[in-house]
Design a protein around this motif. Structure first.
Motif, PDB file in Angstrom:
ATOM      1  N   GLN A  50      75.327  40.335 137.338  1.00 23.32           N
ATOM      2  CA  GLN A  50      75.207  40.150 138.870  1.00 23.32           C
ATOM      3  C   GLN A  50      73.491  40.357 139.152  1.00 23.32           C
ATOM      4  O   GLN A  50      72.845  41.293 138.506  1.00 23.32           O
ATOM      5  CB  GLN A  50      75.879  41.168 139.846  1.00 23.32           C
ATOM      6  CG  GLN A  50      77.544  40.806 139.670  1.00 23.32           C
ATOM      7  CD  GLN A  50      78.377  41.512 140.540  1.00 23.32           C
ATOM      8  OE1 GLN A  50      78.370  42.887 140.547  1.00 23.32           O
ATOM      9  NE2 GLN A  50      79.087  41.154 141.494  1.00 23.32           N
ATOM     10  N   LYS A  51      73.228  39.415 140.139  1.00 19.96           N
ATOM     11  CA  LYS A  51      71.814  39.663 140.624  1.00 19.96           C
ATOM     12  C   LYS A  51      71.647  39.654 142.078  1.00 19.96           C
ATOM     13  O   LYS A  51      72.472  38.928 142.851  1.00 19.96           O
ATOM     14  CB  LYS A  51      71.080  38.435 139.880  1.00 19.96           C
ATOM     15  CG  LYS A  51      70.819  38.460 138.463  1.00 19.96           C
ATOM     16  CD  LYS A  51      70.270  37.107 137.956  1.00 19.96           C
ATOM     17  CE  LYS A  51      69.956  37.037 136.364  1.00 19.96           C
ATOM     18  NZ  LYS A  51      69.246  36.184 136.053  1.00 19.96           N
ATOM     19  N   LEU A  52      70.679  40.148 142.439  1.00 17.88           N
ATOM     20  CA  LEU A  52      70.262  40.184 143.962  1.00 17.88           C
ATOM     21  C   LEU A  52      69.260  38.889 144.101  1.00 17.88           C
ATOM     22  O   LEU A  52      68.213  38.755 143.106  1.00 17.88           O
ATOM     23  CB  LEU A  52      69.707  41.631 144.551  1.00 17.88           C
ATOM     24  CG  LEU A  52      68.553  41.952 144.141  1.00 17.88           C
ATOM     25  CD1 LEU A  52      67.377  41.382 144.677  1.00 17.88           C
ATOM     26  CD2 LEU A  52      68.448  43.664 144.203  1.00 17.88           C
ATOM     27  N   GLN A  53      69.196  38.575 145.141  1.00 17.43           N
ATOM     28  CA  GLN A  53      68.187  37.371 145.393  1.00 17.43           C
ATOM     29  C   GLN A  53      67.631  37.553 146.701  1.00 17.43           C
ATOM     30  O   GLN A  53      68.306  37.635 147.635  1.00 17.43           O
ATOM     31  CB  GLN A  53      68.774  36.084 145.524  1.00 17.43           C
ATOM     32  CG  GLN A  53      69.252  35.444 143.930  1.00 17.43           C
ATOM     33  CD  GLN A  53      69.544  33.955 144.074  1.00 17.43           C
ATOM     34  OE1 GLN A  53      70.132  33.508 144.983  1.00 17.43           O
ATOM     35  NE2 GLN A  53      69.415  33.239 142.939  1.00 17.43           N
ATOM     36  N   CYS A  54      66.066  37.531 147.024  1.00 17.58           N
ATOM     37  CA  CYS A  54      65.539  37.738 148.337  1.00 17.58           C
ATOM     38  C   CYS A  54      64.953  36.332 148.508  1.00 17.58           C
ATOM     39  O   CYS A  54      64.401  35.641 147.809  1.00 17.58           O
ATOM     40  CB  CYS A  54      64.468  38.706 148.063  1.00 17.58           C
ATOM     41  SG  CYS A  54      63.156  38.430 149.461  1.00 17.58           S
ATOM     42  N   ILE A  55      65.956  35.984 149.689  1.00 24.57           N
ATOM     43  CA  ILE A  55      65.388  34.393 150.063  1.00 24.57           C
ATOM     44  C   ILE A  55      64.468  34.787 151.175  1.00 24.57           C
ATOM     45  O   ILE A  55      64.830  35.306 152.160  1.00 24.57           O
ATOM     46  CB  ILE A  55      66.614  33.912 150.750  1.00 24.57           C
ATOM     47  CG1 ILE A  55      67.915  33.749 149.756  1.00 24.57           C
ATOM     48  CG2 ILE A  55      66.378  32.507 151.138  1.00 24.57           C
ATOM     49  CD1 ILE A  55      67.345  33.271 148.402  1.00 24.57           C
ATOM     50  N   SER A  56      63.387  34.301 151.002  1.00 26.22           N
ATOM     51  CA  SER A  56      62.263  34.275 151.780  1.00 26.22           C
ATOM     52  C   SER A  56      62.278  33.729 153.057  1.00 26.22           C
ATOM     53  O   SER A  56      62.517  32.406 152.783  1.00 26.22           O
ATOM     54  CB  SER A  56      60.683  33.771 151.251  1.00 26.22           C
ATOM     55  OG  SER A  56      59.682  33.832 152.102  1.00 26.22           O
ATOM     56  N   PRO A  57      62.041  34.211 154.130  1.00 21.42           N
ATOM     57  CA  PRO A  57      62.294  33.506 155.684  1.00 21.42           C
ATOM     58  C   PRO A  57      61.092  32.507 155.778  1.00 21.42           C
ATOM     59  O   PRO A  57      60.972  31.923 156.503  1.00 21.42           O
ATOM     60  CB  PRO A  57      62.198  34.672 156.483  1.00 21.42           C
ATOM     61  CG  PRO A  57      61.595  35.723 155.874  1.00 21.42           C
ATOM     62  CD  PRO A  57      61.865  35.539 154.429  1.00 21.42           C
ATOM     63  N   VAL A  58      59.944  32.618 154.818  1.00 20.67           N
ATOM     64  CA  VAL A  58      58.754  31.837 155.111  1.00 20.67           C
ATOM     65  C   VAL A  58      59.136  30.429 154.668  1.00 20.67           C
ATOM     66  O   VAL A  58      58.996  29.399 155.483  1.00 20.67           O
ATOM     67  CB  VAL A  58      57.620  32.406 154.208  1.00 20.67           C
ATOM     68  CG1 VAL A  58      56.453  31.330 154.089  1.00 20.67           C
ATOM     69  CG2 VAL A  58      57.215  33.612 154.498  1.00 20.67           C
ATOM     70  N   ASP A  59      60.109  30.085 153.599  1.00 25.77           N
ATOM     71  CA  ASP A  59      60.234  28.836 153.114  1.00 25.77           C
ATOM     72  C   ASP A  59      61.638  28.628 152.713  1.00 25.77           C
ATOM     73  O   ASP A  59      62.190  27.596 152.136  1.00 25.77           O
ATOM     74  CB  ASP A  59      59.315  28.282 152.015  1.00 25.77           C
ATOM     75  CG  ASP A  59      59.261  29.317 150.665  1.00 25.77           C
ATOM     76  OD1 ASP A  59      60.247  30.106 150.813  1.00 25.77           O
ATOM     77  OD2 ASP A  59      58.407  29.116 150.137  1.00 25.77           O
ATOM     78  N   ASP A  60      62.400  29.605 152.849  1.00 22.71           N
ATOM     79  CA  ASP A  60      63.891  29.731 152.309  1.00 22.71           C
ATOM     80  C   ASP A  60      64.205  29.488 150.873  1.00 22.71           C
ATOM     81  O   ASP A  60      65.442  29.131 150.461  1.00 22.71           O
ATOM     82  CB  ASP A  60      64.737  28.474 153.299  1.00 22.71           C
ATOM     83  CG  ASP A  60      64.873  28.710 154.573  1.00 22.71           C
ATOM     84  OD1 ASP A  60      65.089  29.926 155.095  1.00 22.71           O
ATOM     85  OD2 ASP A  60      65.033  27.944 155.487  1.00 22.71           O
TER      86      ASP A  60
END
Length: 465
Positions: free
Chosen positions: A2-12
């Motif tokens: 399992q992995k976590l992902q940080c989706i940047s609000p800058v460019d999704d």
């Protein structure tokens, strides 16, 4: 895996991806923390403080890189992101100074002499502290608990928001490079289920959580029956009151900044405003002019002063509050069309000031956590006080006035953890940071904060000749 992902609000796009800790890694970290703490608590406080100062120096040297990572992980404009490292240094260094004070919050408590006896109270570290930190001020909120816990002789496990995983890594790197013994300060990338299991089954003695009211309730439920201590810094719907004698120009500048800095994503940001009726119209006029000067844009651009919210759903939540209030009669003062990137379904959101609001509207009773301010005209101090206290939250409250005595009289009646005069949205690390009602319980920072990370241990010696 399992992995976590940080989706940047800058460019999704995916900015950071990390594997979540396995069961084995979690248990190994807990065992390591427990073992390391037994030695760490024997380290003299002066040496602990020196390691904290060295770690702060490492972080300050990487300020530009850390600011860039903050910008891309959670969307704060690059022009302001580095200020968080300055704030971290102020808080950490203040706590180190307090820890070293002779007769200070970590010193033994002496008792009056009694013939034939030696008596004193020692402040004993709790053991392992589990810190769960949010994304909105990822370094400041973490350091509030991490540094005092370490200074008090505890080991620390840090679980950061999946939105800001690099902050956990950078903090532990800085302390490792400063020479902190292995196992004393570790991070774990965890999902909610595994974090809950650490609380239920792990060998932790204190949980320091900063986040939502719902999150705080889940922490309390998980810890039920374990008899561990909790520090819960939760939501806010913080008010400001502008009295008739306030410096209007100063109050406008301070309150607008307190409401819209970090795109309003601050637990102690100003979300409710009450202005004396003689100043109300001019206040609104000046505030609208100032709000229109914000530049909404990609946070990595130097000219941007208002970045995106952490995600589009958070922005749409605030938009829903606004739309509902307008349908109920509220008056918006900012045309979203003035801000090119603002559109539903996007994390980029225009700031908004609403008047003709009341406490039956969600914008005045439900946490917004976005660039929104509701303002009401009030007749006098009595009405302002009643409205400021009319909330299920109680984190901070701000008064703007030229009369400190009048402000003190009001402050004594305010149901809040901190009372500000002529400022807002700031944590002085020498003062206790605490909330009441649904804003949480416990305390961080100041000498009082150490009391929540230690337990009293009494020594009662009868001296036999």
């Amino acid at each position: 895996m399992q992995k976590l992902q940080c989706i940047s609000p800058v460019d999704d796009r995916v900015y950071v991806e990390r594997p979540l800790a396995t069961e084995y890694e979690i248990q190994n970290a807990l065992n390591s923390a427990q073992g390391a703490q037994l030695s760490w608590k024997q380290v003299p406080i002066g040496e602990r403080a020196a390691l904290v100062r060295a770690a702060v120096k490492h972080l300050q040297q990487k300020k530009a890189d850390l600011a860039r990572e903050i910008c891309w992980q959670m969307g704060r404009p690059i022009a302001f992101a580095g200020g968080e490292i300055d704030g971290l240094a102020e808080r950490a260094l203040t706590m180190a100074e307090l820890a070293e004070l002779s007769g200070g919050p970590l010193s033994d408590i002496p008792l009056p002499e009694k013939v034939g006896f030696k008596r004193f109270i020692r402040r004993e570290p709790l053991g392992t502290v589990f810190v769960i930190a949010p994304w909105n001020y990822p370094y400041l909120t973490a350091i509030n608990a991490v540094v005092p816990a370490l200074l008090a002789g505890n080991s620390v496990l840090l679980k950061h928001s999946t939105q800001t995983p690099l902050c956990a890594e950078r903090l532990t790197e800085a302390f490792r490079d400063a020479g902190l013994p292995e196992g004393v300060f570790q991070y774990l990338h965890l999902d909610h289920r595994d974090a809950e299991q650490v609380i239920i089954n792990g060998s932790v003695q204190h949980i320091a959580f900063t986040g939502s009211v719902a999150g705080g309730a889940a922490i309390e439920a998980a810890a039920a029956g374990r008899f561990v201590s909790l520090g819960l810094e939760l939501g806010g719907k913080d008010p400001a009151y502008v009295r008739e004698d306030a410096d209007l120009e100063y109050a406008v500048a301070s309150i607008v900044d307190g409401a819209f800095f970090n795109s309003g994503q601050s637990c102690c940001g100003i979300e409710r405003l009450y202005v004396h009726h003689t100043l109300f119209d001019e206040f609104v006029q000046r505030a609208v002019a100032l709000i229109r000067q914000y530049r909404l844009g990609p946070p990595d651009h130097e000219g941007t002063t208002l970045g995106p919210l952490v995600r589009a759903s958070a922005a749409d939540f605030v938009r829903d509050q606004i739309d509902e209030a307008v349908a109920q009669g509220a008056q918006p003062h900012i045309d979203g069309g003035e801000f090119e990137l603002d559109r539903r379904g996007s994390a980029y959101m225009a700031p908004q000031l609403l008047t003709n609001v009341n406490h039956n509207m969600r914008v005045m009773n439900e946490e917004s956590f976005g660039p929104l301010l509701g303002a009401m005209s009030v007749a006098d101090d009595k009405e302002a006080l009643a409205l400021m206290n009319d909330s299920e939250y109680g984190l901070t409250a701000a008064i703007y006035s030229a009369d400190p005595e009048a402000a003190l009289a009001l402050g004594d009646k305010l149901q809040t953890g901190t009372v500000f005069l002529n400022r807002c949205d700031y944590l002085d690390p020498a003062l206790a940071w605490t909330g009441i009602k649904k804003s949480g319980r416990g305390c961080t920072l100041s000498g009082v904060g150490f009391e929540h990370l230690t337990r009293p241990k009494s020594f009662h010696f009868k001296l036999v000749p």
